[in-house]
Write a protein that holds these residues in place. Structure first.
Motif, PDB file in Angstrom:
ATOM      1  N   UNK A  19       1.394  -1.268  -0.288  1.00 50.92           N
ATOM      2  CA  UNK A  19       0.217   0.236  -0.035  1.00 50.92           C
ATOM      3  C   UNK A  19       0.651   1.364  -0.063  1.00 50.92           C
ATOM      4  N   UNK A  20       0.349   2.406  -0.607  1.00 48.47           N
ATOM      5  CA  UNK A  20       1.407   3.642  -0.314  1.00 48.47           C
ATOM      6  C   UNK A  20       0.119   4.641  -0.418  1.00 48.47           C
ATOM      7  N   UNK A  21       0.864   5.662   0.055  1.00 48.02           N
ATOM      8  CA  UNK A  21       0.827   7.202  -0.743  1.00 48.02           C
ATOM      9  C   UNK A  21      -0.916   7.481  -0.281  1.00 48.02           C
ATOM     10  N   UNK A  22      -0.713   6.663   1.474  1.00 48.26           N
ATOM     11  CA  UNK A  22      -2.276   6.418   2.128  1.00 48.26           C
ATOM     12  C   UNK A  22      -2.776   8.502   2.867  1.00 48.26           C
ATOM     13  N   UNK A  23      -1.589   9.410   2.464  1.00 53.33           N
ATOM     14  CA  UNK A  23      -1.220  10.638   2.698  1.00 53.33           C
ATOM     15  C   UNK A  23      -1.931  11.445   4.169  1.00 53.33           C
ATOM     16  N   UNK A  24      -2.244  10.514   5.426  1.00 49.71           N
ATOM     17  CA  UNK A  24      -2.587  11.418   6.866  1.00 49.71           C
ATOM     18  C   UNK A  24      -3.901   9.982   7.363  1.00 49.71           C
ATOM     19  N   UNK A  25      -4.457   9.405   6.139  1.00 49.93           N
ATOM     20  CA  UNK A  25      -5.372   8.576   6.623  1.00 49.93           C
ATOM     21  C   UNK A  25      -4.779   7.253   7.865  1.00 49.93           C
ATOM     22  N   UNK A  45       6.358  13.365   1.565  1.00 47.74           N
ATOM     23  CA  UNK A  45       5.927  14.494   2.356  1.00 47.74           C
ATOM     24  C   UNK A  45       5.531  13.708   4.621  1.00 47.74           C
ATOM     25  N   UNK A  46       6.892  12.882   3.932  1.00 44.79           N
ATOM     26  CA  UNK A  46       6.619  12.460   5.196  1.00 44.79           C
ATOM     27  C   UNK A  46       7.954  13.125   6.352  1.00 44.79           C
ATOM     28  N   UNK A  47       7.844  13.569   7.096  1.00 44.58           N
ATOM     29  CA  UNK A  47       9.014  14.460   7.607  1.00 44.58           C
ATOM     30  C   UNK A  47       9.247  13.997   8.913  1.00 44.58           C
ATOM     31  N   UNK A  48      10.200  14.403   9.648  1.00 44.72           N
ATOM     32  CA  UNK A  48      11.647  13.464  11.106  1.00 44.72           C
ATOM     33  C   UNK A  48      12.268  12.410  10.215  1.00 44.72           C
ATOM     34  N   UNK A  49      12.310  11.376  11.310  1.00 41.22           N
ATOM     35  CA  UNK A  49      13.626  10.497  11.086  1.00 41.22           C
ATOM     36  C   UNK A  49      12.613   9.138  11.192  1.00 41.22           C
ATOM     37  N   UNK A  50      11.431   8.966  11.207  1.00 39.05           N
ATOM     38  CA  UNK A  50      10.774   7.679  11.638  1.00 39.05           C
ATOM     39  C   UNK A  50      11.128   6.937  10.947  1.00 39.05           C
ATOM     40  N   UNK A  51      11.311   6.569   9.576  1.00 43.29           N
ATOM     41  CA  UNK A  51      11.166   5.634   8.386  1.00 43.29           C
ATOM     42  C   UNK A  51      12.701   5.633   8.142  1.00 43.29           C
ATOM     43  N   UNK A  52      13.036   4.902   6.680  1.00 41.44           N
ATOM     44  CA  UNK A  52      14.180   5.243   6.147  1.00 41.44           C
ATOM     45  C   UNK A  52      13.708   5.115   4.722  1.00 41.44           C
ATOM     46  N   UNK A  53      14.547   5.232   3.988  1.00 43.77           N
ATOM     47  CA  UNK A  53      14.434   5.990   2.111  1.00 43.77           C
ATOM     48  C   UNK A  53      14.114   4.952   1.801  1.00 43.77           C
TER      49      UNK A  53
END
Length: 170
Positions: free
Chosen positions: A6-12, A55-63
């Protein structure tokens, strides 16, 4: 090996959790290809392999990440760092460099799956903001080493009948 992608759920958050919970018990891995716009500790993505989107900010996830599931090498990235809206060439170089059998990406919001040089490339589209189609999509990939099926689903769980892809692998 069975993977939900899944991808690009943009805040959902709640909507994402509905989709993931629908299939969670039948999957070997749950993958989110970025732009969740959720914090890493959000309950919707618990147990999900998530990468960072533009659109993800911070360091919670790797690239990017590489996951080995039942002997299948899966490469996951959002795609913005590989210019996937224009070409798949840089992404294909990276997938082949990592010896991935499956490469998952998002960013374009365009649902697609294709086989190139023995690698299955999957963009699950977007459950929130699809492009080129009206369906808000995600997909499930079943892979047994010699055969793979990628089936796309609408947000409500219905199969997108013209988006079922079968691949014979060597």
């Amino acid at each position: 090996m069975k993977a939900l992608i899944i991808s690009d759920s943009h805040g959902w958050g709640e909507e994402l959790q509905v989709v993931l919970d629908r299939h969670r018990s039948e999957m070997d891995i749950l993958i989110h290809c970025g732009d969740s716009e959720l914090d890493g500790d959000h309950r919707a993505i618990e147990g999900v392999k998530v990468v960072k989107g533009n659109c993800d900010f911070g360091d919670d996830f790797p690239n990017e990440r590489t996951e080995n599931v039942n002997g299948v090498c899966i490469y996951v990235t959002h795609g913005h760092l590989y210019n996937v809206k224009l070409t798949n060439v840089p992404l294909s170089y990276r997938a082949e460099e990592l010896q991935a059998q499956i490469a998952c990406f998002g960013h374009s919001h365009v649902a697609t799956a294709f086989l190139e040089n023995g690698v299955i490339y999957i963009n699950p589209g977007s459950i929130r903001l699809p492009r080129n189609r009206v369906e808000q999509t995600y997909c499930i990939c079943e892979y047994n080493g010699t055969y793979a099926t990628v089936t796309f689903y609408e947000y409500n769980g219905e199969v997108v009948s013209d988006m079922i892809y079968h691949y014979h692998l060597s």
